[in-house]
Motif scaffolding. Structure first.
Motif, PDB file in Angstrom:
ATOM      1  N   MET A   1      45.792  31.894  35.938  1.00 45.86           N
ATOM      2  CA  MET A   1      45.938  33.311  36.151  1.00 45.86           C
ATOM      3  C   MET A   1      44.896  33.777  37.168  1.00 45.86           C
ATOM      4  SD  MET A   1      46.200  36.501  33.504  1.00 45.86           S
ATOM      5  CE  MET A   1      47.553  35.659  32.780  1.00 45.86           C
ATOM      6  N   THR A   2      45.313  34.690  38.019  1.00 47.67           N
ATOM      7  CA  THR A   2      44.401  35.251  39.020  1.00 47.67           C
ATOM      8  C   THR A   2      43.951  36.647  38.590  1.00 47.67           C
ATOM      9  OG1 THR A   2      46.137  36.347  40.308  1.00 47.67           O
ATOM     10  CG2 THR A   2      45.656  34.021  40.852  1.00 47.67           C
ATOM     11  N   ALA A   3      42.929  37.140  39.250  1.00 46.99           N
ATOM     12  CA  ALA A   3      42.448  38.493  38.969  1.00 46.99           C
ATOM     13  C   ALA A   3      43.548  39.518  39.248  1.00 46.99           C
ATOM     14  CB  ALA A   3      41.205  38.792  39.809  1.00 46.99           C
ATOM     15  N   GLU A   4      44.323  39.293  40.295  1.00 46.62           N
ATOM     16  CA  GLU A   4      45.403  40.212  40.639  1.00 46.62           C
ATOM     17  C   GLU A   4      46.482  40.224  39.562  1.00 46.62           C
ATOM     18  OE1 GLU A   4      44.228  37.839  42.807  1.00 46.62           O
ATOM     19  OE2 GLU A   4      43.026  39.216  43.996  1.00 46.62           O
ATOM     20  N   GLU A   5      46.814  39.053  39.018  1.00 49.62           N
ATOM     21  CA  GLU A   5      47.816  38.978  37.952  1.00 49.62           C
ATOM     22  C   GLU A   5      47.333  39.699  36.699  1.00 49.62           C
ATOM     23  OE1 GLU A   5      50.060  34.745  38.865  1.00 49.62           O
ATOM     24  OE2 GLU A   5      48.095  34.711  37.891  1.00 49.62           O
ATOM     25  N   LEU A   6      46.081  39.466  36.342  1.00 44.06           N
ATOM     26  CA  LEU A   6      45.515  40.114  35.166  1.00 44.06           C
ATOM     27  C   LEU A   6      45.476  41.627  35.353  1.00 44.06           C
ATOM     28  CD1 LEU A   6      44.297  39.733  32.370  1.00 44.06           C
ATOM     29  CD2 LEU A   6      42.107  39.294  33.456  1.00 44.06           C
ATOM     30  N   GLN A   7      45.075  42.050  36.519  1.00 48.88           N
ATOM     31  CA  GLN A   7      45.034  43.478  36.837  1.00 48.88           C
ATOM     32  C   GLN A   7      46.432  44.079  36.738  1.00 48.88           C
ATOM     33  OE1 GLN A   7      42.578  44.496  40.187  1.00 48.88           O
ATOM     34  NE2 GLN A   7      43.912  46.165  40.774  1.00 48.88           N
ATOM     35  N   HIS A  18      41.976  53.710  37.759  1.00 49.18           N
ATOM     36  CA  HIS A  18      41.126  52.757  38.479  1.00 49.18           C
ATOM     37  C   HIS A  18      41.057  51.498  37.634  1.00 49.18           C
ATOM     38  CE1 HIS A  18      37.796  51.347  40.988  1.00 49.18           C
ATOM     39  NE2 HIS A  18      37.262  50.916  39.862  1.00 49.18           N
ATOM     40  N   ILE A  19      41.120  50.354  38.292  1.00 44.61           N
ATOM     41  CA  ILE A  19      40.962  49.094  37.583  1.00 44.61           C
ATOM     42  C   ILE A  19      40.378  48.063  38.539  1.00 44.61           C
ATOM     43  CG2 ILE A  19      43.369  48.467  37.994  1.00 44.61           C
ATOM     44  CD1 ILE A  19      43.280  46.948  35.307  1.00 44.61           C
ATOM     45  N   GLU A  20      39.359  47.369  38.059  1.00 37.86           N
ATOM     46  CA  GLU A  20      38.730  46.272  38.801  1.00 37.86           C
ATOM     47  C   GLU A  20      38.684  45.075  37.862  1.00 37.86           C
ATOM     48  OE1 GLU A  20      34.724  47.223  40.095  1.00 37.86           O
ATOM     49  OE2 GLU A  20      35.299  49.334  40.273  1.00 37.86           O
ATOM     50  N   VAL A  21      39.116  43.922  38.345  1.00 37.53           N
ATOM     51  CA  VAL A  21      39.053  42.700  37.543  1.00 37.53           C
ATOM     52  C   VAL A  21      38.390  41.616  38.373  1.00 37.53           C
ATOM     53  CG1 VAL A  21      40.378  40.924  36.342  1.00 37.53           C
ATOM     54  CG2 VAL A  21      41.133  43.300  36.244  1.00 37.53           C
ATOM     55  N   THR A  22      37.405  40.964  37.788  1.00 37.77           N
ATOM     56  CA  THR A  22      36.749  39.830  38.429  1.00 37.77           C
ATOM     57  C   THR A  22      36.669  38.701  37.413  1.00 37.77           C
ATOM     58  OG1 THR A  22      34.568  40.645  37.789  1.00 37.77           O
ATOM     59  CG2 THR A  22      35.353  41.267  39.982  1.00 37.77           C
ATOM     60  N   GLY A  23      36.544  37.485  37.908  1.00 37.41           N
ATOM     61  CA  GLY A  23      36.398  36.365  36.987  1.00 37.41           C
ATOM     62  C   GLY A  23      36.691  35.038  37.642  1.00 37.41           C
ATOM     63  N   ASP A  24      36.667  34.002  36.809  1.00 38.50           N
ATOM     64  CA  ASP A  24      36.784  32.635  37.319  1.00 38.50           C
ATOM     65  C   ASP A  24      38.062  31.918  36.877  1.00 38.50           C
ATOM     66  OD1 ASP A  24      36.382  32.066  34.637  1.00 38.50           O
ATOM     67  OD2 ASP A  24      34.414  31.156  34.928  1.00 38.50           O
ATOM     68  N   GLY A  25      39.006  32.640  36.309  1.00 32.82           N
ATOM     69  CA  GLY A  25      40.230  32.013  35.861  1.00 32.82           C
ATOM     70  C   GLY A  25      40.324  31.900  34.352  1.00 32.82           C
ATOM     71  N   ARG A  26      39.206  31.927  33.662  1.00 30.72           N
ATOM     72  CA  ARG A  26      39.188  31.908  32.194  1.00 30.72           C
ATOM     73  C   ARG A  26      38.324  33.023  31.623  1.00 30.72           C
ATOM     74  NH1 ARG A  26      40.844  28.358  28.722  1.00 30.72           N
ATOM     75  NH2 ARG A  26      38.935  28.139  27.536  1.00 30.72           N
ATOM     76  N   HIS A  27      37.228  33.305  32.266  1.00 28.15           N
ATOM     77  CA  HIS A  27      36.308  34.358  31.826  1.00 28.15           C
ATOM     78  C   HIS A  27      36.416  35.525  32.797  1.00 28.15           C
ATOM     79  CE1 HIS A  27      34.698  30.611  30.136  1.00 28.15           C
ATOM     80  NE2 HIS A  27      34.478  31.378  29.077  1.00 28.15           N
ATOM     81  N   TRP A  28      36.712  36.696  32.251  1.00 25.23           N
ATOM     82  CA  TRP A  28      37.004  37.858  33.073  1.00 25.23           C
ATOM     83  C   TRP A  28      36.134  39.045  32.697  1.00 25.23           C
ATOM     84  CZ3 TRP A  28      40.118  36.731  36.955  1.00 25.23           C
ATOM     85  CH2 TRP A  28      40.990  35.646  36.816  1.00 25.23           C
ATOM     86  N   ALA A  29      35.946  39.925  33.669  1.00 23.31           N
ATOM     87  CA  ALA A  29      35.292  41.215  33.450  1.00 23.31           C
ATOM     88  C   ALA A  29      36.193  42.277  34.076  1.00 23.31           C
ATOM     89  CB  ALA A  29      33.918  41.243  34.091  1.00 23.31           C
ATOM     90  N   ALA A  30      36.366  43.379  33.380  1.00 25.86           N
ATOM     91  CA  ALA A  30      37.225  44.441  33.886  1.00 25.86           C
ATOM     92  C   ALA A  30      36.581  45.803  33.678  1.00 25.86           C
ATOM     93  CB  ALA A  30      38.580  44.405  33.176  1.00 25.86           C
ATOM     94  N   VAL A  31      36.785  46.670  34.653  1.00 28.14           N
ATOM     95  CA  VAL A  31      36.448  48.084  34.547  1.00 28.14           C
ATOM     96  C   VAL A  31      37.787  48.806  34.593  1.00 28.14           C
ATOM     97  CG1 VAL A  31      35.315  50.049  35.624  1.00 28.14           C
ATOM     98  CG2 VAL A  31      34.224  47.794  35.704  1.00 28.14           C
ATOM     99  N   ILE A  32      38.077  49.554  33.544  1.00 28.75           N
ATOM    100  CA  ILE A  32      39.390  50.186  33.425  1.00 28.75           C
ATOM    101  C   ILE A  32      39.200  51.670  33.142  1.00 28.75           C
ATOM    102  CG2 ILE A  32      41.584  50.181  32.170  1.00 28.75           C
ATOM    103  CD1 ILE A  32      40.668  47.239  31.293  1.00 28.75           C
ATOM    104  N   VAL A  33      39.840  52.496  33.957  1.00 29.19           N
ATOM    105  CA  VAL A  33      39.786  53.949  33.793  1.00 29.19           C
ATOM    106  C   VAL A  33      41.206  54.422  33.486  1.00 29.19           C
ATOM    107  CG1 VAL A  33      39.196  56.148  34.872  1.00 29.19           C
ATOM    108  CG2 VAL A  33      37.899  54.075  35.464  1.00 29.19           C
TER     109      VAL A  33
END
Length: 81
Positions: A1-7, A18-33
């Motif tokens: 899964m990519t950050a774009e897919e998760l987003q 607003h939504i920002e998703v970053t990560g390495d494919g298994r561990h993710w961080a998101a800011v969601i408004v």
């Protein structure tokens, strides 16, 4: 899964301003408004986001997701870099 897919999955299940998703494919961080977070405590906000991911959480496609969730008013008060 990519950050774009998760987003995209999150945005498809919640109205997001607003939504920002970053990560390495298994561990993710998101800011969601989202206005959907109005009146909800943090645990309910997180459950709403997890609900958008459905089986992907249970199937371990998304191993870990760290979230910062805000209403639009809360987000407007956040300092920006």
């Amino acid at each position: 899964m990519t950050a774009e897919e998760l987003q995209s999955l999150i945005a498809a299940g919640l109205p997001c301003e607003h939504i920002e998703v970053t990560g390495d494919g298994r561990h993710w961080a998101a800011v969601i408004v989202s206005p959907a977070f109005e009146g909800l405590r943090a645990i309910k906000r997180h459950q709403a986001v997890y609900g958008t991911l459905g089986q992907r959480i249970q199937n371990d496609e998304v191993h870990a997701l760290s979230m910062k969730t805000f209403t639009p008013a809360e987000w407007a008060g956040q300092p920006r870099n």
